[in-house]
Every structure is written in structure tokens, then in C-alpha cells.
Design a protein around this motif. Sequence first.
Motif, PDB file in Angstrom:
ATOM      1  N   GLY A   1       0.778  -1.229   0.000  1.00  0.00           N
ATOM      2  CA  GLY A   1       0.000   0.000   0.000  1.00  0.00           C
ATOM      3  C   GLY A   1       0.810   1.281   0.000  1.00  0.00           C
ATOM      4  O   GLY A   1       0.240   2.368  -0.076  1.00  0.00           O
ATOM      5  N   GLY A   2       2.123   1.159   0.088  1.00  0.00           N
ATOM      6  CA  GLY A   2       2.951   2.352   0.066  1.00  0.00           C
ATOM      7  C   GLY A   2       2.973   2.995  -1.312  1.00  0.00           C
ATOM      8  O   GLY A   2       2.484   2.425  -2.290  1.00  0.00           O
ATOM      9  N   GLY A   3       3.538   4.190  -1.375  1.00  0.00           N
ATOM     10  CA  GLY A   3       3.625   4.888  -2.646  1.00  0.00           C
ATOM     11  C   GLY A   3       4.003   6.331  -2.450  1.00  0.00           C
ATOM     12  O   GLY A   3       4.407   6.741  -1.359  1.00  0.00           O
TER      13      GLY A   3
ATOM     14  N   SER B   1      -3.617  11.104   1.570  1.00  0.00           N
ATOM     15  CA  SER B   1      -3.867   9.921   2.401  1.00  0.00           C
ATOM     16  C   SER B   1      -3.370   8.657   1.709  1.00  0.00           C
ATOM     17  O   SER B   1      -3.315   8.573   0.481  1.00  0.00           O
ATOM     18  CB  SER B   1      -5.366   9.771   2.670  1.00  0.00           C
ATOM     19  OG  SER B   1      -5.872  10.874   3.381  1.00  0.00           O
ATOM     20  N   LEU B   2      -3.044   7.687   2.525  1.00  0.00           N
ATOM     21  CA  LEU B   2      -2.713   6.345   2.057  1.00  0.00           C
ATOM     22  C   LEU B   2      -3.229   5.352   3.080  1.00  0.00           C
ATOM     23  O   LEU B   2      -3.322   5.671   4.275  1.00  0.00           O
ATOM     24  CB  LEU B   2      -1.193   6.147   1.914  1.00  0.00           C
ATOM     25  CG  LEU B   2      -0.481   6.659   0.672  1.00  0.00           C
ATOM     26  CD1 LEU B   2       1.021   6.416   0.815  1.00  0.00           C
ATOM     27  CD2 LEU B   2      -1.003   5.986  -0.580  1.00  0.00           C
ATOM     28  N   ARG B   3      -3.527   4.146   2.623  1.00  0.00           N
ATOM     29  CA  ARG B   3      -3.867   3.077   3.553  1.00  0.00           C
ATOM     30  C   ARG B   3      -2.921   1.910   3.321  1.00  0.00           C
ATOM     31  O   ARG B   3      -2.879   1.332   2.221  1.00  0.00           O
ATOM     32  CB  ARG B   3      -5.309   2.611   3.385  1.00  0.00           C
ATOM     33  CG  ARG B   3      -5.718   1.633   4.492  1.00  0.00           C
ATOM     34  CD  ARG B   3      -7.158   1.197   4.385  1.00  0.00           C
ATOM     35  NE  ARG B   3      -7.367   0.196   3.344  1.00  0.00           N
ATOM     36  CZ  ARG B   3      -8.408  -0.624   3.287  1.00  0.00           C
ATOM     37  NH1 ARG B   3      -9.349  -0.554   4.221  1.00  0.00           N
ATOM     38  NH2 ARG B   3      -8.537  -1.471   2.301  1.00  0.00           N
TER      39      ARG B   3
ATOM     40  N   TYR C   1       7.642   1.642   6.022  1.00  0.00           N
ATOM     41  CA  TYR C   1       6.715   1.228   7.076  1.00  0.00           C
ATOM     42  C   TYR C   1       6.665  -0.296   7.130  1.00  0.00           C
ATOM     43  O   TYR C   1       6.452  -0.949   6.100  1.00  0.00           O
ATOM     44  CB  TYR C   1       5.326   1.781   6.806  1.00  0.00           C
ATOM     45  CG  TYR C   1       5.207   3.255   7.112  1.00  0.00           C
ATOM     46  CD1 TYR C   1       5.808   4.202   6.273  1.00  0.00           C
ATOM     47  CD2 TYR C   1       4.508   3.709   8.222  1.00  0.00           C
ATOM     48  CE1 TYR C   1       5.726   5.557   6.553  1.00  0.00           C
ATOM     49  CE2 TYR C   1       4.408   5.065   8.504  1.00  0.00           C
ATOM     50  CZ  TYR C   1       5.016   5.982   7.668  1.00  0.00           C
ATOM     51  OH  TYR C   1       4.933   7.326   7.937  1.00  0.00           O
ATOM     52  N   SER C   2       6.835  -0.828   8.322  1.00  0.00           N
ATOM     53  CA  SER C   2       6.824  -2.278   8.524  1.00  0.00           C
ATOM     54  C   SER C   2       5.772  -2.657   9.556  1.00  0.00           C
ATOM     55  O   SER C   2       5.602  -1.952  10.549  1.00  0.00           O
ATOM     56  CB  SER C   2       8.185  -2.769   9.014  1.00  0.00           C
ATOM     57  OG  SER C   2       9.208  -2.470   8.081  1.00  0.00           O
TER      58      SER C   2
ATOM     59  N   GLY D   1       8.284  -4.492   4.838  1.00  0.00           N
ATOM     60  CA  GLY D   1       8.215  -3.045   4.733  1.00  0.00           C
ATOM     61  C   GLY D   1       7.705  -2.555   3.398  1.00  0.00           C
ATOM     62  O   GLY D   1       7.889  -3.198   2.360  1.00  0.00           O
ATOM     63  N   THR D   2       7.070  -1.396   3.441  1.00  0.00           N
ATOM     64  CA  THR D   2       6.579  -0.749   2.226  1.00  0.00           C
ATOM     65  C   THR D   2       6.935   0.729   2.316  1.00  0.00           C
ATOM     66  O   THR D   2       6.789   1.355   3.364  1.00  0.00           O
ATOM     67  CB  THR D   2       5.060  -0.969   2.068  1.00  0.00           C
ATOM     68  OG1 THR D   2       4.611  -0.419   0.833  1.00  0.00           O
ATOM     69  CG2 THR D   2       4.262  -0.370   3.222  1.00  0.00           C
TER      70      THR D   2
END
Length: 126
Positions: free
Chosen positions: A7-9, A16-18, A93-94, A119-120
Motif C-alpha cells: 500500500g505504500g507509494g 492519504s494512504l492506507r 513502514y513495517s 516493509g513498504t
Amino acid sequence: VQLQASGGGLVQAGGSLRLSCAASGRDFSNYAMGWFRQAPGKEREFVAAISRNGGSRKNADSVKGRFTISRDTAMNTVWLLMNSLKPEDTAVYSCAATPSNYGNTWYDREYEYDYWGQGTLVTVSS
């Protein structure tokens, strides 16, 4: 248990991101879950945690009011909804999991977690 974060980017400040963390293996409901992040050149830090029954949560002060952690035991998934993103939220993020004997206990220290996802990357542009 194995964890897969996604879901990262790249997102603009204020966006926002989820993030999602899918867990494989049995007895997901026995695990408390957490999100951590590591920015370039910095140590990994706690972001948010949720108890195994979902009834108790903890956010780091830096993300209070902006990030929300949630889980669905039937889907074996934990999410991190991130709103009002800032450039300083840029990091890998992990997600992490730890077996817990206490339904309403969350954990906010790295050493308390036994299992980690890969992680992302989240990049917030100004």
C-alpha cells in the motif's frame, strides 16, 4: 506467522494512504500487531499498535489524530490509514506481530515483537 505489507507509494503532502499487512498462518487472533517506520538515516520508530482483540490501540504522538490502526481477524489483515500526510512521514513502514496472552494489551517497543514484514515505502512530497 508471515507478514506482507503493501500500500505504500508517492503522495503529496496533505494526502492519504492506507497500508495493509496480510498475515499468513494460524491463530491470527492471538497476535497483537504494530506498525513501525524507518526514515532515511534514522532509527526505526513506533507508529501504532493494536491489541489482539482490537479493543485497545496506541498511536505515537507524532501521528495522533492523523493515523488510525485497525484489524480484521477474519481477513487476517491489519491496516494503517494515514491522513494529512506530511513530508516527515516519509519512511519505510513495517508491520509486526507478537503473540499475546492479553486481549487488550498493545505493544510499542521493537523488542516486544517476534515477527516482522518486509516493509513498504511511503514517500510524501511537499
